[in-house]
Design a protein around this motif. Structure first.
Motif, short mmCIF file in Angstrom:
data_model
loop_
_atom_site.label_atom_id
_atom_site.label_comp_id
_atom_site.label_asym_id
_atom_site.label_seq_id
_atom_site.Cartn_x
_atom_site.Cartn_y
_atom_site.Cartn_z
N ASN A 157 5.72 -6.30 1.60
CA ASN A 157 5.50 -6.69 2.86
C ASN A 157 6.32 -8.11 3.11
O ASN A 157 7.01 -8.31 3.86
CB ASN A 157 4.12 -6.98 3.26
CG ASN A 157 3.53 -5.55 3.86
OD1 ASN A 157 4.34 -4.68 3.73
ND2 ASN A 157 2.01 -5.50 4.03
N ARG A 160 10.14 -7.61 3.46
CA ARG A 160 10.41 -6.69 4.46
C ARG A 160 10.04 -7.73 5.76
O ARG A 160 11.04 -7.34 6.78
CB ARG A 160 9.66 -5.49 4.51
CG ARG A 160 10.28 -4.70 3.53
CD ARG A 160 9.61 -3.02 3.56
NE ARG A 160 8.21 -3.16 3.27
CZ ARG A 160 7.26 -2.64 4.33
NH1 ARG A 160 7.70 -2.32 5.34
NH2 ARG A 160 6.06 -2.80 3.84
N TYR A 161 9.38 -8.46 5.87
CA TYR A 161 8.95 -9.26 7.02
C TYR A 161 9.55 -10.69 6.91
O TYR A 161 9.04 -11.51 7.56
CB TYR A 161 7.57 -9.21 7.50
CG TYR A 161 6.93 -7.80 7.66
CD1 TYR A 161 7.62 -6.96 8.68
CD2 TYR A 161 6.26 -7.18 6.89
CE1 TYR A 161 7.28 -5.66 8.90
CE2 TYR A 161 5.88 -5.58 7.04
CZ TYR A 161 6.50 -5.08 8.22
OH TYR A 161 6.18 -3.80 8.30
N GLY A 201 5.65 -14.09 10.42
CA GLY A 201 4.16 -14.20 10.88
C GLY A 201 3.61 -13.27 11.70
O GLY A 201 4.40 -12.21 12.25
N ILE A 210 -5.53 -5.97 11.26
CA ILE A 210 -4.24 -5.80 10.61
C ILE A 210 -4.39 -4.85 9.34
O ILE A 210 -3.53 -4.18 8.93
CB ILE A 210 -3.67 -7.16 10.13
CG1 ILE A 210 -2.26 -6.90 9.81
CG2 ILE A 210 -4.32 -7.70 9.02
CD1 ILE A 210 -1.31 -6.89 10.82
N TYR A 215 -2.20 0.46 11.84
CA TYR A 215 -2.18 -0.69 12.57
C TYR A 215 -0.72 -1.43 12.20
O TYR A 215 -0.65 -1.93 11.28
CB TYR A 215 -3.21 -1.44 12.41
CG TYR A 215 -3.43 -2.51 13.75
CD1 TYR A 215 -4.04 -2.00 14.91
CD2 TYR A 215 -2.75 -3.67 13.52
CE1 TYR A 215 -3.87 -3.17 15.97
CE2 TYR A 215 -2.94 -4.74 14.71
CZ TYR A 215 -3.42 -4.12 15.97
OH TYR A 215 -3.47 -5.12 16.95
N SER A 218 4.49 -5.24 15.50
CA SER A 218 5.45 -4.80 16.37
C SER A 218 5.90 -3.49 15.67
O SER A 218 6.65 -3.35 14.85
CB SER A 218 6.74 -5.76 16.31
OG SER A 218 8.06 -5.38 16.59
N SER A 222 8.20 -3.20 12.60
CA SER A 222 7.76 -2.48 11.48
C SER A 222 8.20 -1.20 10.85
O SER A 222 8.45 -0.85 10.01
CB SER A 222 6.20 -2.16 11.63
OG SER A 222 5.75 -3.29 12.13
N THR A 228 4.91 2.45 5.92
CA THR A 228 4.04 3.58 6.44
C THR A 228 2.97 3.20 7.22
O THR A 228 2.58 3.99 7.84
CB THR A 228 3.78 4.51 5.25
OG1 THR A 228 2.77 3.48 4.45
CG2 THR A 228 4.79 4.76 4.36
N LEU A 230 0.16 1.84 6.16
CA LEU A 230 -0.94 2.09 5.37
C LEU A 230 -1.07 0.93 4.14
O LEU A 230 -2.08 1.06 3.56
CB LEU A 230 -0.89 3.55 4.60
CG LEU A 230 -0.89 4.55 5.62
CD1 LEU A 230 -0.61 6.07 4.87
CD2 LEU A 230 -2.19 4.70 6.48
N GLY A 231 0.03 0.36 3.87
CA GLY A 231 0.01 -0.80 2.99
C GLY A 231 -1.23 -1.68 2.78
O GLY A 231 -1.85 -1.49 1.78
N LEU A 232 -1.68 -2.20 4.09
CA LEU A 232 -2.55 -3.14 4.11
C LEU A 232 -4.06 -2.69 3.83
O LEU A 232 -4.93 -3.10 3.33
CB LEU A 232 -2.65 -4.24 5.22
CG LEU A 232 -1.55 -5.20 5.04
CD1 LEU A 232 -1.47 -6.06 6.37
CD2 LEU A 232 -1.65 -5.94 3.98
N SER A 256 3.54 -16.26 6.35
CA SER A 256 2.18 -15.75 6.16
C SER A 256 1.61 -15.82 4.82
O SER A 256 2.55 -15.79 3.97
CB SER A 256 1.79 -14.47 6.45
OG SER A 256 2.69 -13.76 7.61
P1 ADP Z 1 3.60 -1.35 7.10
O1 ADP Z 1 3.90 -0.37 6.38
O2 ADP Z 1 3.89 -1.20 8.51
O3 ADP Z 1 4.41 -2.66 6.53
P2 ADP Z 1 1.14 -2.64 6.40
O4 ADP Z 1 -0.09 -2.24 6.48
O5 ADP Z 1 1.67 -2.97 5.02
O6 ADP Z 1 2.30 -1.53 6.88
O7 ADP Z 1 1.30 -3.63 7.53
C1 ADP Z 1 0.84 -3.74 8.53
C2 ADP Z 1 1.45 -4.50 9.65
O8 ADP Z 1 1.12 -5.80 9.27
C3 ADP Z 1 3.06 -4.26 9.63
O9 ADP Z 1 3.35 -3.34 10.40
C4 ADP Z 1 3.42 -5.62 10.11
O10 ADP Z 1 3.56 -5.61 11.33
C5 ADP Z 1 2.06 -6.75 9.68
N1 ADP Z 1 2.61 -7.36 8.26
C6 ADP Z 1 2.22 -7.15 6.84
N2 ADP Z 1 2.63 -7.98 6.32
C7 ADP Z 1 3.24 -8.98 6.84
C8 ADP Z 1 3.86 -10.16 6.66
N3 ADP Z 1 4.16 -10.58 5.44
N4 ADP Z 1 4.50 -10.86 7.44
C9 ADP Z 1 4.45 -10.44 8.91
N5 ADP Z 1 3.80 -9.19 9.35
C10 ADP Z 1 3.10 -8.49 8.15
#
Ligand code: ADP
Length: 279
Positions: A157, A160-161, A201, A210, A215, A218, A222, A228, A230-232, A256
């Motif tokens: 994450n 990717r972000y 962020g 989150i 969930y 954006s 995302s 997917t 589902l990561g968090l 973050s």
């Molecule tokens: P995803 O597969 O969409 O990354 P996650 O469950 O891992 O799914 O994360 C949920 C959402 O939280 C992401 O879609 C993103 O919007 C936000 N997010 C997660 N990690 C970060 C990060 N390090 N910085 C900014 N946004 C994040």
């Protein structure tokens, strides 16, 4: 089986009166179990056809039909995404129905940190600066496999972000000592595994939800990121099974920090003599 599950709540009513509210949640729990079983079964059934599609796509040679190349590449990308989604759903339903860890061991943290760094470097492809810090010098006790998957999710994450040029820090540090009921500070402290980034962020309003499945803040960003959703949730469940807590601090445009707090009873003196290989 005729047992029932009641949910009990004690609510203050007036100065010396309390209300005891009992709710029969048997049916609710049954429905929740049916939902989990359904998701697990569907995911399992999707695995085989996806493997077949994926396998045949891999065999098609884009050089034979150069004008098909972009379509083949897109089909491969999408089937990869579906496979990841199915794998994540299966992981999540396995974690949701577990009430304890099947296997616990001492986890050599130098090797875990090195693995996370290698994964970060591979995902980043030199687009970010990646730092690993270890000021705790201890190991963790828990499930190596599940914790690796949770930490990996946080690292992927972060990459990717975070736009190119950003900085990712993977950090193992001692937690602050807890204050006991007596007011004194606890002697043994827990440990924190933290993944910090200088990325997009997350707006404060989204933070409470989150870690819910699917969930996303954006949708367009995302979805482009290839995750997917589902990561968090996976991270949250893995930490719960370790009685650990996830704290998220984030500021839009600044980045973050995801902190996994493990209690003192999950901390072990470091066993391995592997030097943590700082480069
Ligand atoms: P995803 O597969 O969409 O990354 P996650 O469950 O891992 O799914 O994360 C949920 C959402 O939280 C992401 O879609 C993103 O919007 C936000 N997010 C997660 N990690 C970060 C990060 N390090 N910085 C900014 N946004 C994040």
């Amino acid at each position: 089986n005729s047992s029932a599950t009641l949910s009990l709540r004690l609510i203050p009513y007036s100065e010396n009166l309390w209300l005891l509210v009992a709710r029969d949640v048997t049916r609710l729990l049954q429905l929740e179990q049916m939902r989990r079983d359904f998701v697990a079964n569907v995911s399992h059934e999707l695995r085989t056809p996806l493997t077949v599609v994926h396998g045949y796509l891999d065999m098609l040679d884009p050089t034979e039909h150069p004008d098909w190349a972009p379509m083949l590449a897109e089909m491969q990308r999408q089937s990869q995404r579906m496979t990841q989604l199915v794998e994540d759903l299966l992981t999540l339903s396995r974690l949701e129905s577990a009430d304890h860890l099947a296997h616990e061991e001492v986890i050599a943290m130098p090797s875990m940190l090195n693995t996370l760094r290698r994964e970060a470097l591979a995902l980043s492809q030199n687009r970010h600066e990646i730092t690993v810090e270890d000021s705790a010098g201890v190991d963790l006790f828990g499930s190596n496999k599940e914790l690796h998957s949770a930490f990996s999710n946080l690292v992927s994450n972060a990459i990717r972000y975070t736009p190119a040029g950003g900085h990712i820090t993977i950090r193992l540090r001692n937690d602050r000592p807890e204050r006991l009921n007596s007011g004194a500070l606890a002697k043994k402290t827990g440990v924190v595994l933290e993944v910090a980034d200088t990325g997009y962020g997350i707006p404060t309003a989204h933070l409470p939800r989150i870690t819910e499945r699917f969930y996303r803040v954006s949708n367009s960003r995302s979805r482009e990121s290839g995750g997917t959703g589902l990561g968090l949730s996976i991270v949250k469940h893995v930490l719960n099974l370790h009685q650990a807590r996830l704290d998220i601090a984030s500021e839009v445009g600044r980045g973050s920090t995801f902190s996994c707090h493990f209690g003192a009873d999950r901390v072990r003196p470091r066993e391995s003599l592997d030097a943590f290989d700082v480069r």
